[in-house]
Scaffold this active site. Structure first.
Site, short mmCIF file in Angstrom:
data_model
loop_
_atom_site.label_atom_id
_atom_site.label_comp_id
_atom_site.label_asym_id
_atom_site.label_seq_id
_atom_site.Cartn_x
_atom_site.Cartn_y
_atom_site.Cartn_z
N THR B 203 15.06 -10.88 19.80
CA THR B 203 15.78 -10.59 18.56
C THR B 203 14.83 -10.65 17.37
O THR B 203 15.20 -10.30 16.26
CB THR B 203 16.89 -11.63 18.33
OG1 THR B 203 16.30 -12.94 18.33
CG2 THR B 203 17.96 -11.56 19.40
N SER B 218 13.61 -15.07 23.22
CA SER B 218 14.84 -15.83 22.98
C SER B 218 15.45 -16.19 24.33
O SER B 218 15.18 -15.52 25.33
CB SER B 218 15.86 -14.96 22.23
OG SER B 218 15.35 -14.51 21.02
N GLY B 220 16.98 -19.81 24.71
CA GLY B 220 17.10 -21.28 24.79
C GLY B 220 18.48 -21.75 25.22
O GLY B 220 18.65 -22.89 25.61
N GLU B 221 19.46 -20.84 25.19
CA GLU B 221 20.81 -21.20 25.64
C GLU B 221 20.99 -20.88 27.12
O GLU B 221 22.05 -21.06 27.68
CB GLU B 221 21.86 -20.45 24.82
CG GLU B 221 22.09 -21.03 23.44
CD GLU B 221 20.89 -20.88 22.52
OE1 GLU B 221 20.14 -19.90 22.66
OE2 GLU B 221 20.68 -21.77 21.69
N ASN B 287 14.58 -25.02 20.74
CA ASN B 287 15.11 -26.19 21.44
C ASN B 287 14.74 -26.24 22.92
O ASN B 287 14.61 -25.21 23.57
CB ASN B 287 16.63 -26.23 21.31
CG ASN B 287 17.31 -25.04 21.98
OD1 ASN B 287 17.54 -24.03 21.34
ND2 ASN B 287 17.62 -25.16 23.27
N ASP B 330 20.15 -29.10 19.36
CA ASP B 330 19.93 -27.67 19.16
C ASP B 330 19.19 -27.37 17.86
O ASP B 330 19.39 -26.33 17.25
CB ASP B 330 21.27 -26.92 19.18
CG ASP B 330 21.10 -25.44 19.51
OD1 ASP B 330 19.99 -25.04 19.90
OD2 ASP B 330 22.06 -24.68 19.35
N ASP B 332 16.39 -26.10 16.84
CA ASP B 332 15.20 -25.25 16.95
C ASP B 332 14.33 -25.41 15.71
O ASP B 332 14.84 -25.41 14.59
CB ASP B 332 15.59 -23.77 17.01
CG ASP B 332 16.44 -23.42 18.20
OD1 ASP B 332 15.98 -22.67 19.05
OD2 ASP B 332 17.60 -23.89 18.25
N TRP B 488 24.00 -17.53 5.24
CA TRP B 488 22.91 -17.29 6.18
C TRP B 488 21.86 -16.38 5.57
O TRP B 488 21.00 -15.84 6.28
CB TRP B 488 23.46 -16.67 7.47
CG TRP B 488 24.31 -17.58 8.26
CD1 TRP B 488 25.64 -17.78 8.11
CD2 TRP B 488 23.90 -18.45 9.33
NE1 TRP B 488 26.08 -18.72 9.02
CE2 TRP B 488 25.03 -19.14 9.78
CE3 TRP B 488 22.66 -18.70 9.94
CZ2 TRP B 488 24.99 -20.07 10.81
CZ3 TRP B 488 22.62 -19.62 10.98
CH2 TRP B 488 23.78 -20.29 11.40
#
Lengths: 276, 557
Positions: B203, B218, B220-221, B287, B330, B332, B488
């Protein structure tokens, strides 16, 4: 050419049938291990609104009730989790922008978990709905600010569906302690948080004071409804003063004002309307 | 194929018109120079589309403030524009110049590039497009056929392109790196970095260094093993890969319990910075996985939530600094690390998701200061190096309990800015606390791997959003502007003494960089998840930002 079309058509129908079948049957029905996996998925994806144990939070309905407004079969539930419920806060899978979208398998695990938590018997309404209706539109003054089935006031949230979408505990809390958790108002499609029913007092440059609730707000403007249901569209820098509080405009209904029994009756009325 | 034919047809027509013009058949009796002058006067500006962007131009980007050629506008990560035509005295007169509707739904996180009159940006589902920067009219559009079974963690988002020579570079949601022709949007090469079915995705806006396209993964989840890659800009061949979770025998491997390193996370999903004087890339990591459950991965979990200093040519690590050890919230550390030179020191500053503002010596990675810049309840002690250390009680529990900041952090991917004129670091911040509760789950490839549930704590309401101006030499917050709700939006500072940012309610706002006073705002009709940038064409300054589903450009009337 015709043959090719027919083959394509048959293929299409066949695939459609397969997809339909896949969405219809819970492959994990009754599987305790899947229910456990579903519990973790539920905590991650659903507990925000429906509570850690699926008993409902302040926002989402109690899913341990056997009778649900939007879903009956597992297939219904799969559709609701996948696609959300338009016009409600229930989002489609993977669209809330924060969490990870769930796989079909994970959705079925969640359904298996919810089924494992359901109470076997429907909860009997504890109050007298007819009397509750009288109170709502009469002595309890609820309808001065709340509308149900097109009848009532506009200052507070519309309550036709609230009996189905909130837990009993959340409903009682919002009557006894309305400032504990302000109701959600307008939800904008790209905004993270919905507007809440904050109370506002604004004084215009010429000294006119208005009290009411915020319909919406940004850093430069505010749209409010005053206690006489007039809408005011205001630019903040043109106001003499502007104050907001998280003290709900709704009065606290203590047991001395509204007995537990009368409250039960009003809840029974709201549940009966919400179930329609 | 059809696109090429069309392009060639167009080329032929333009060639004929130009030739005719220059041969005098259209402008009979005119001299060639008069025709050229006339064409310019008529604003038929012929821009060398996709002009060659060299590494030297990227290193010396301050010399051409009309262009914005990297994610942060320069290699230092400052997101500062040297343009000052729009300034404190006239910002209140700004108007919308154009709007480009991307047709995408969801969040736009893109930071456009502007090179020689052309704007390059991205949108959801791996769309990329080039626009006439004066008008917003599209020149080309590209959209990848993204597999239907991708499940990136946080929306089908993309944060922007990189540019070098005649190509722009895009990291895709299905974990490919692709090069597009800057003039046509045609795919020049397509390199597979990893399997999207195991939760890998891109991303991030890539970073061009020399002839390399540097990019971080990406996932990390999903329990990926994080990495940072570098690809040859001409061929797409991978030149190096640095795994952010060390394997057996590598330093740091012993900071992972058992086999937990294999699914250790530490993704690298935000764009780093580059110091040409030392040839070092500074790239931040995210994370450890599972993000909110430390059980099963005892240890510091290197190099999660760290800043890595890498040799740009080899990817070899020179030093690292870990912000949050053994993270369970979480948090990061993927925020842009900004190179700041102050009091003769070469520093690197990061406003971290965990609520602390860190200043390091970028020559060696030693911590200089760590100061809270938002509401935090997780740490009340520091180790010998001065690093905030988590309280035991901050760990998630089965019943759930409240910790500040929440999982979204005091800040997140929103790009900060540093303005050397005011000496202030500006960052979007939020005060929100979450209830963290454990939800132990086994690792399963391609399945979400959180280990925990978290949601905003009702008791901690209201959640507040700010634009904060921090003095990096002291960590002190010099001023703050409170938004109506947390935003954001990234932040831009300019030589005009202005700071620009957006809000969740859809406003784009110009602030006085010294005082934080809003000088101008425009309602764009959609929440902002992207950072602003600035550029100039034909001597006119523009400020651009994405909001809702569109890209907006603003300027003076």
């Amino acid at each position: 050419m015709l043959t090719r079309c027919l083959v394509a058509l048959v293929g299409f129908v066949f695939l459609g049938t397969l997809a339909h079948a896949a969405d219809d049957r819970n492959p994990f029905a009754g599987d305790a291990k899947a229910a456990k996996a579903g519990e973790y998925e539920f905590r991650i994806n659903c507990a925000l609104c429906h509570g850690l144990g699926a008993h409902g939070g302040g926002r989402g309905p109690d899913l341990t009730r056997a009778q649900k407004k939007h879903t009956h079969s597992d297939a219904d539930m799969f559709q609701v989790i996948s696609n959300g419920i338009p016009g409600t806060a229930m989002p489609a899978n993977g669209t809330n922008g924060q969490g990870v979208g769930m796989t079909d398998e994970e959705i079925w695990q969640i359904i298996t978990y919810i089924r494992s938590q359901e109470m076997k018997a429907a909860v009997n309404p504890q109050g007298n709905a007819a009397h509750g209706k009288e109170l709502f539109y009469g002595d309890a003054n609820c309808s001065l600010c709340h509308m149900v089935d097109g009848k009532g006031g506009r200052l507070g949230p519309e309550l036709t569906a609230v009996g189905a979408s909130r837990t009993r505990a959340a409903l009682i809390d919002s009557v006894r302690n309305p400032s504990n958790r302000l109701a959600w108002g307008l939800t904008e499609s790209t905004k993270e948080f919905p507007q809440e029913y904050e109370s506002v007092t604004a004084v215009t440059a010429d000294g006119k004071e208005m009290k009411g609730v915020t319909l919406n707000e940004d850093s430069f403007t505010v749209q409010i409804m005053d206690t006489t249901e007039r809408i005011h569209l205001l630019e903040k820098d043109k106001l003499r003063s502007f104050q907001k509080t998280r003290q709900s405009a709704m009065p606290r209904y203590a047991a001395s004002t509204l007995s537990d029994k009368d409250l039960d009756d009003i809840l029974a009325f709201l549940v009966s309307v919400g179930a329609k | 194929m059809r696109r090429r034919a069309k392009t060639q047809g167009l080329k032929a027509i333009i060639f004929c018109i130009l030739n005719a013009a220059l041969e005098g058949s259209l402008f009979h009796g005119w001299s060639k120079s008069a025709v050229v002058a006339g064409l310019i006067a008529l604003s038929i500006t012929i821009i060398p589309a996709g002009a060659q962007v060299t590494f030297e131009r990227l290193v010396n980007s301050a010399k051409e403030p009309q262009n914005w050629m990297t994610y942060s506008g320069d290699y230092s990560g400052k997101r500062f524009s040297g343009l000052n035509q729009i300034n404190k005295t006239n910002a209140h007169t700004m108007v919308a110049k154009w709007v480009y509707q991307t047709g995408a739904t969801g969040k736009l996180e893109t930071s456009p590039l502007a090179v020689d009159g052309i704007l390059y940006a991205t949108a959801q589902d791996d769309r990329a497009f080039a626009l006439d920067a004066r008008t917003g009219r599209p020149i080309w559009m590209y959209q990848r056929q993204v597999p239907s079974d991708i499940r990136p963690c946080c929306g089908h988002v993309n944060r922007g392109l990189a540019i070098l020579a005649d190509k722009v570079f895009l990291g895709t949601l299905d974990a490919h790196v692709i090069a597009l022709d800057a003039k046509t949007g045609n795919v020049v090469w397509d390199a597979t970095a990893a399997d999207y079915r195991t939760g890998h995705s891109f991303t991030v806006a890539p970073l061009v260094v020399k002839n390399l396209i540097v990019i971080g993964i990406s996932g990390g989840e999903y329990g990926v093993r994080g990495f940072i890659d570098a690809y040859d800009a001409d061929t797409g061949e991978r030149k190096w890969r640095l795994y952010t979770v060390p394997g057996p025998g590598e330093p740091g491997h012993d900071t992972w319990e058992g086999d937990s390193w294999k699914v250790g996370g530490a993704p690298a999903w935000n764009t780093g910075t580059y110091d040409p004087t030392t040839n070092q890339i500074f790239w931040p990591t995210g994370n450890p996985s599972p993000s909110n459950r430390g059980e099963g991965r005892a240890g510091d979990n290197l190099y999660s939530n760290s800043l890595l200093a890498l040799n740009a040519d080899t990817g070899k690590m020179n030093w690292y600094f870990q912000f949050t050890k053994h993270d369970e919230h979480d948090w990061d550390a993927t925020q842009v690390p900004v190179m700041v030179d102050a009091s003769g020191k070469h520093l690197i500053a990061q406003a971290n998701r965990n609520g602390f503002f860190y200043v390091l010596d970028r020559t060696n990675g030693k911590l200089i200061s760590a100061t809270a810049y938002g509401k935090q309840t997780w740490s009340d002690t520091k180790d010998a190096e001065g690093r905030p250390i988590a309280k035991k009680e901050a760990s998630p529990t089965l019943e759930g309990h409240t910790v500040c900041p929440g999982a979204l952090g005091t800040t997140n991917f929103m790009a900060p800015t540093y303005d050397a004129q005011t000496g202030l670091f500006y960052v979007t911040a939020r005060d929100q606390c979450d209830i963290f509760s454990t939800a132990p789950q086994p690792y399963e490839a391609g399945h979400a791997f959180y280990g925990s549930a978290y949601f905003p704590s009702e008791e901690a309401k209201p959640y507040l959003g700010f634009l904060k101006a921090i003095d990096p030499t002291t960590g002190e917050v010099k001023w703050k502007f409170q938004h109506t709700s947390p935003t954001w939006s990234g932040v831009l500072s300019t030589a005009g003494g202005l700071v620009f940012s957006g809000d969740a309610e859809g406003n784009f706002i110009a602030f006085d960089a010294s005082s934080g006073k809003p000088l101008w705002h425009f309602q764009m009709g959609g929440a902002v998840y992207a950072p602003p940038m600035a550029f100039a064409v034909d001597g006119k300054e523009y400020v651009a930002i994405a909001a809702g589903s569109a890209v907006y450009a603003f300027g003076l009337p």
